[in-house]
Design an enzyme around this catalytic site. Sequence first.
Site, mmCIF file in Angstrom:
data_model
loop_
_atom_site.group_PDB
_atom_site.id
_atom_site.type_symbol
_atom_site.label_atom_id
_atom_site.label_comp_id
_atom_site.label_asym_id
_atom_site.label_seq_id
_atom_site.Cartn_x
_atom_site.Cartn_y
_atom_site.Cartn_z
ATOM 1 C CG ASP A 3 42.555 42.174 9.448
ATOM 2 O OD1 ASP A 3 41.483 42.806 9.342
ATOM 3 O OD2 ASP A 3 43.592 42.710 9.883
ATOM 4 C CB SER A 4 41.676 44.672 5.576
ATOM 5 O OG SER A 4 42.057 45.289 6.797
ATOM 6 C CE1 TYR A 35 39.164 44.843 2.530
ATOM 7 C CE2 TYR A 35 38.172 43.679 4.376
ATOM 8 C CZ TYR A 35 38.782 43.658 3.140
ATOM 9 O OH TYR A 35 38.996 42.463 2.521
ATOM 10 N N GLY A 36 38.270 50.317 6.138
ATOM 11 C CA GLY A 36 37.501 51.211 7.011
ATOM 12 C C GLY A 36 37.106 52.553 6.442
ATOM 13 C CB CYS A 66 38.584 42.242 9.996
ATOM 14 S SG CYS A 66 38.354 43.865 9.265
ATOM 15 C CG ASN A 67 36.687 44.939 15.462
ATOM 16 O OD1 ASN A 67 36.028 44.729 16.458
ATOM 17 N ND2 ASN A 67 37.985 44.707 15.416
ATOM 18 C CB THR A 68 36.001 47.020 9.115
ATOM 19 O OG1 THR A 68 36.766 47.864 9.978
ATOM 20 C CG2 THR A 68 35.295 47.862 8.079
ATOM 21 C CB CYS A 176 40.186 48.728 14.487
ATOM 22 S SG CYS A 176 41.216 48.499 12.999
ATOM 23 C CB THR A 177 42.159 43.228 14.366
ATOM 24 O OG1 THR A 177 41.978 43.453 12.963
ATOM 25 C CG2 THR A 177 40.996 42.463 14.930
ATOM 26 C CG HIS A 178 45.126 47.119 11.322
ATOM 27 N ND1 HIS A 178 44.112 46.352 10.802
ATOM 28 C CD2 HIS A 178 46.170 47.021 10.455
ATOM 29 C CE1 HIS A 178 44.532 45.827 9.644
ATOM 30 N NE2 HIS A 178 45.768 46.225 9.416
HETATM 31 N N1 DGL Z 1 41.471 45.416 10.848
HETATM 32 C C1 DGL Z 1 40.233 45.988 10.473
HETATM 33 C C2 DGL Z 1 39.291 46.064 11.692
HETATM 34 O O1 DGL Z 1 39.434 45.322 12.633
HETATM 35 C C3 DGL Z 1 40.193 47.288 9.713
HETATM 36 C C4 DGL Z 1 41.358 47.739 8.950
HETATM 37 C C5 DGL Z 1 40.972 48.441 7.653
HETATM 38 O O2 DGL Z 1 40.476 49.586 7.681
HETATM 39 O O3 DGL Z 1 41.165 47.797 6.640
HETATM 40 O O4 DGL Z 1 38.378 46.837 11.704
#
Ligand code: DGL
Length: 209
Positions: A3-4, A35-36, A66-68, A176-178
Amino acid sequence: FFDSGIGGIAVLGEAVRMIPGHDYVYYADTLHIPYGTKPKEDVKSYILEAAEFLTSLQIEVLVVACNTATSIAIRDLRRKYRYPVVGMEPAVKPAVERNNGKRVLVAATPLTLREEKFQNLVEKVDRDNVVDFIPLPELVGFAEEFKFEDDIIIPYLENKLLHYDRAEYGTVVLGCTHFPYFKRHFGKLFDNDTAIIDGSRGTVRRLKN
Ligand code: DGL
């Protein structure tokens, strides 16, 4: 697991519980997070670099928690490596299916929501036009800084949700996993019977298979 940042740790936790007895490696790309909100091509190169490193550790499976990252690079990863690559995408399909007549709100990063992969998914499953979106990039930063206090998060979410009629939503998808770290806060802002769902379990089930 990749993940990021810390988002995928909750997915890893689920995996350790559901599939014990394996060695897990967790890679958080904290050098490049978030990342997003970054350009797609930059994010893709970070992901490929991380995958090269993880591959050098002789992993058997890669979970892109990570979805992104999934929306940007899953196809390239699957093409490039021989081991299985498990990705994550916002749980729009189960949300639409379980949602008797009420609307679905998908919260994710701007990059995930913009991506073709996500647009195609929605086009396929949202036949009755019940799906709305909300980008919440700041939640990623709050999670990374361990800011889970109500007096920051609740006003932030209230402000973001200002133009949404919260009572309309039967399901909120945390794409988003966060975001699941803030499930309690989402719960406070929607009706008691609104389901707040994420893809961690489903992802681990796929990993197990
Ligand atoms: N955890 C990432 C997700 O699931 C995104 C976090 C980021 O923007 O880096 O999309």
